[in-house]
Design a protein around this motif. Structure first.
Motif, PDB file in Angstrom:
ATOM      1  N   PHE A 236     -27.300 -51.488  42.046  1.00 39.16           N
ATOM      2  CA  PHE A 236     -28.724 -51.827  42.046  1.00 39.16           C
ATOM      3  C   PHE A 236     -29.567 -50.634  41.624  1.00 39.16           C
ATOM      4  CE2 PHE A 236     -32.818 -51.767  44.214  1.00 39.16           C
ATOM      5  CZ  PHE A 236     -33.385 -52.935  43.718  1.00 39.16           C
ATOM      6  N   TYR A 237     -29.192 -49.440  42.089  1.00 36.72           N
ATOM      7  CA  TYR A 237     -29.955 -48.241  41.720  1.00 36.72           C
ATOM      8  C   TYR A 237     -29.990 -48.057  40.200  1.00 36.72           C
ATOM      9  CZ  TYR A 237     -29.974 -46.727  46.615  1.00 36.72           C
ATOM     10  OH  TYR A 237     -30.181 -46.640  47.960  1.00 36.72           O
ATOM     11  N   TRP A 238     -28.856 -48.275  39.564  1.00 31.40           N
ATOM     12  CA  TRP A 238     -28.821 -48.090  38.111  1.00 31.40           C
ATOM     13  C   TRP A 238     -29.581 -49.194  37.386  1.00 31.40           C
ATOM     14  CZ3 TRP A 238     -28.022 -43.554  36.365  1.00 31.40           C
ATOM     15  CH2 TRP A 238     -27.196 -42.661  37.055  1.00 31.40           C
ATOM     16  N   VAL A 239     -29.544 -50.420  37.928  1.00 35.32           N
ATOM     17  CA  VAL A 239     -30.347 -51.497  37.333  1.00 35.32           C
ATOM     18  C   VAL A 239     -31.831 -51.156  37.450  1.00 35.32           C
ATOM     19  CG1 VAL A 239     -31.007 -53.937  37.505  1.00 35.32           C
ATOM     20  CG2 VAL A 239     -28.605 -53.280  37.763  1.00 35.32           C
ATOM     21  N   LEU A 240     -32.232 -50.585  38.587  1.00 35.62           N
ATOM     22  CA  LEU A 240     -33.639 -50.207  38.778  1.00 35.62           C
ATOM     23  C   LEU A 240     -34.040 -49.082  37.822  1.00 35.62           C
ATOM     24  CD1 LEU A 240     -36.331 -50.406  40.245  1.00 35.62           C
ATOM     25  CD2 LEU A 240     -35.434 -48.857  41.984  1.00 35.62           C
ATOM     26  N   ILE A 241     -33.154 -48.120  37.623  1.00 42.97           N
ATOM     27  CA  ILE A 241     -33.442 -47.049  36.661  1.00 42.97           C
ATOM     28  C   ILE A 241     -33.672 -47.657  35.275  1.00 42.97           C
ATOM     29  CG2 ILE A 241     -32.398 -45.099  35.407  1.00 42.97           C
ATOM     30  CD1 ILE A 241     -31.056 -44.327  38.082  1.00 42.97           C
ATOM     31  N   GLY A 242     -32.791 -48.596  34.897  1.00 45.01           N
ATOM     32  CA  GLY A 242     -32.934 -49.246  33.589  1.00 45.01           C
ATOM     33  C   GLY A 242     -34.232 -50.028  33.475  1.00 45.01           C
ATOM     34  N   SER A 243     -34.615 -50.756  34.552  1.00 46.93           N
ATOM     35  CA  SER A 243     -35.852 -51.546  34.487  1.00 46.93           C
ATOM     36  C   SER A 243     -37.083 -50.647  34.502  1.00 46.93           C
ATOM     37  CB  SER A 243     -35.903 -52.545  35.646  1.00 46.93           C
ATOM     38  OG  SER A 243     -35.994 -51.882  36.893  1.00 46.93           O
ATOM     39  N   THR A 244     -36.988 -49.486  35.175  1.00 45.27           N
ATOM     40  CA  THR A 244     -38.101 -48.521  35.164  1.00 45.27           C
ATOM     41  C   THR A 244     -38.291 -47.953  33.765  1.00 45.27           C
ATOM     42  OG1 THR A 244     -37.641 -47.939  37.474  1.00 45.27           O
ATOM     43  CG2 THR A 244     -38.995 -46.402  36.203  1.00 45.27           C
ATOM     44  N   LEU A 245     -37.199 -47.580  33.116  1.00 34.10           N
ATOM     45  CA  LEU A 245     -37.283 -47.088  31.734  1.00 34.10           C
ATOM     46  C   LEU A 245     -37.721 -48.211  30.794  1.00 34.10           C
ATOM     47  CD1 LEU A 245     -34.045 -44.876  31.671  1.00 34.10           C
ATOM     48  CD2 LEU A 245     -36.420 -44.078  31.716  1.00 34.10           C
ATOM     49  N   GLY A 246     -37.354 -49.464  31.159  1.00 39.82           N
ATOM     50  CA  GLY A 246     -37.756 -50.614  30.349  1.00 39.82           C
ATOM     51  C   GLY A 246     -39.256 -50.827  30.312  1.00 39.82           C
ATOM     52  N   ARG A 247     -39.972 -50.304  31.321  1.00 37.28           N
ATOM     53  CA  ARG A 247     -41.441 -50.374  31.315  1.00 37.28           C
ATOM     54  C   ARG A 247     -42.010 -49.610  30.124  1.00 37.28           C
ATOM     55  NH1 ARG A 247     -45.868 -50.951  34.411  1.00 37.28           N
ATOM     56  NH2 ARG A 247     -44.692 -51.890  36.089  1.00 37.28           N
ATOM     57  N   PHE A 248     -41.341 -48.529  29.735  1.00 31.18           N
ATOM     58  CA  PHE A 248     -41.824 -47.687  28.638  1.00 31.18           C
ATOM     59  C   PHE A 248     -41.063 -47.926  27.334  1.00 31.18           C
ATOM     60  CE2 PHE A 248     -42.362 -45.492  32.717  1.00 31.18           C
ATOM     61  CZ  PHE A 248     -43.748 -45.386  32.737  1.00 31.18           C
TER      62      PHE A 248
END
Length: 477
Positions: A105-117
């Motif tokens: 989940f942590y890595w999915v969240l990192i990906g979705s956070t970067l996906g914002r930009f």
């Protein structure tokens, strides 16, 4: 080889492990999950239930650390002491599995956070590029941890301090922009939100509250490293109180700056989107940096905990001896290798998930419930038996009440989660039993008692039903 004396953690370091484990990904997603589920009134009820239940669980961990200082590695060891070898194994394997899913989940969240930009590259955190970046990160951390637990624990302490800052800034800014009229309009649920009973509203928040409290046992897992056993219980309570205050503030304040429907619609991590709506784009950037620092720090803490659980289970003959091996830096290397191989496989599987973000969050929560239930159950058995209470018999009744409330709470969480997630956890527990059989064969011991055979049969049936549901599409990840 590092000496044992250099491996001891102070009360402050143990508290850091609790805070570092709890303040990870979940707190940055509270506004969106709560906004989609309920208004401030329902949120207050949800936090009262979750806070009371988890506080009772924290008190159980504290009591067990004090009354049974001979039991190291906490979570699964208590289940074994109270309910036998197979339940101890299921607790250890379930806890380890939940930790692995949490790391995914942590890595999915990192990906979705970067996906914002970079939406075209990272998407919602489960795109091919996001998965590749996640795998590189997993193995970079893997080789850093192999260099030593002490180094990793020091980094965790530094990161814990660094990640609290954006959360405090978020809270202070939202207090400054607090709009009482907006808050009162949202109080019983926004006018443009779908009609839903209060019970349903509260139930829909339950899994996220379990997720954000996971890590409350961080000090207990590391009890063998404590300078003093009494520090384990104190660190658990200190970490719990501090983090609970942060989580309640992060949940409630957004209702005072945005309509509930707007909070419910924001992109994850929702804390970044809320601050962006209040102060502009720099708010999203600021929180997103905090998310990345926080998640990477929490990932480090949970990688340590994952390996430690497998290692401790192998040392007590509940897992194959292979996982009891340590390298020259006293790191349980084989346990760490298996952990990160499993994490990598789960990360790859997110490519086919409809909503990898919330699915991994909810699965992590449910896999943690069985170990918590067994710990609470052992709390009742220990208080009833009086073992460890020879000098403090007046505490038996109090501790028994705490443990019973914790049991009721965890059972309620299972019901709130729903049958789908219980069956999916069973799908994972059944093949895990291979490790139990392996360990028992190594020691030339009986596989199951008659009671344990019944437990295995029930788990097997649930796993078969869950697997059938997945294959036929009746259950979708």
């Amino acid at each position: 080889m590092a000496s044992q004396s250099t491996q001891k953690f102070s009360r402050l370091a143990l508290t850091g492990m609790v805070v570092g484990s709890m303040v990870g990904a979940g707190i940055f997603n509270l506004p969106g999950r709560f906004g989609a589920a309920t208004g401030p009134f329902g949120a207050i009820i949800a936090w009262a239930i979750a806070g009371t239940g988890m506080y009772m669980l924290a008190r159980v961990f504290q009591a067990l650390a004090e009354k049974r200082p001979d039991i190291d590695a906490g979570v699964f060891a208590y289940a074994k002491a109270g309910f036998g070898n197979y339940m101890g194994f299921l607790s250890a394997f379930g806890y380890w599995l939940g930790s692995c899913l949490g790391n995914v989940f942590y890595w999915v969240l990192i990906g979705s956070t970067l996906g914002r930009f970079f939406p075209g590259i990272f998407g919602d955190g489960s795109s091919a590029i996001a998965i590749i970046v996640s795998l590189v990160g997993v193995w970079a951390f893997h080789f850093m941890i192999l260099k030593g637990v002490e180094q990793a624990a020091f980094i965790n302490t530094v990161v814990t301090v660094a990640k609290i800052v954006p959360i405090l800034v978020f809270i202070l800014l939202l207090i400054f922009f607090f709009n009482y009229t907006q808050f009162s309009e949202n109080f019983f649920g926004g006018a443009d939100m779908p009609a839903k009973s209060l019970v349903a509203q509260v139930r829909d928040t339950m899994l996220i509250t379990v997720f954000v409290f996971i890590g409350i046992e961080g000090a207990s897992v590391y009890s063998r490293f404590a300078e003093k056993r009494s520090d384990v219980g104190a660190a658990t309570i200190l970490g719990f109180v501090g983090v609970t205050g942060l989580m309640v503030a992060v949940t409630m304040l957004p209702y005072a700056v945005m309509p509930q429907s707007a909070i419910a619609a924001v992109q994850q991590p929702s804390m970044a989107a809320v601050l962006e709506a209040v102060v502009g784009h720099w708010g999203a950037v600021f929180i997103s940096i905090g998310v990345l620092v926080s998640v990477l720090g929490a990932y480090l803490a949970w990688s340590l905990i994952c390996a430690e659980v497998l290692f401790a289970a192998a040392k007590s003959d509940d897992m194959p001896r292979l996982f009891a091996a340590q390298n020259a830096n006293r790191v349980p290397a084989n346990a760490l290798w298996l952990t990160n191989i499993v994490v990598s496989l789960f990360i790859i599987s997110t490519y086919w998930s409809r909503d990898a973000f919330n699915f991994m969050l909810d699965m992590t929560s449910v896999t943690s419930l069985l170990p918590y239930l067994l710990v609470a159950g052992y709390g009742v058995l220990l208080a009833r038996s009086g073992v460890g209470y020879e000098t403090t018999p007046n505490e038996r009744g109090r501790d028994q009440i705490f443990a019973w409330i914790a049991i009721i709470y965890t059972i309620f969480m299972f019901i709130a989660a729903g049958l789908k997630y219980v069956l999916l956890v069973a799908v994972l527990l059944v093949p895990g039993t291979i490790l139990y059989v392996w360990a028992r064969r190594e020691q030339k011991l009986q596989l199951f008692t008659s009671t344990e055979l019944i437990i295995f049969a029930v788990t097997l049936i649930a796993g078969v039903i869950g697997a059938y549901g997945l294959l036929t599409g009746m259950i979708t990840p």
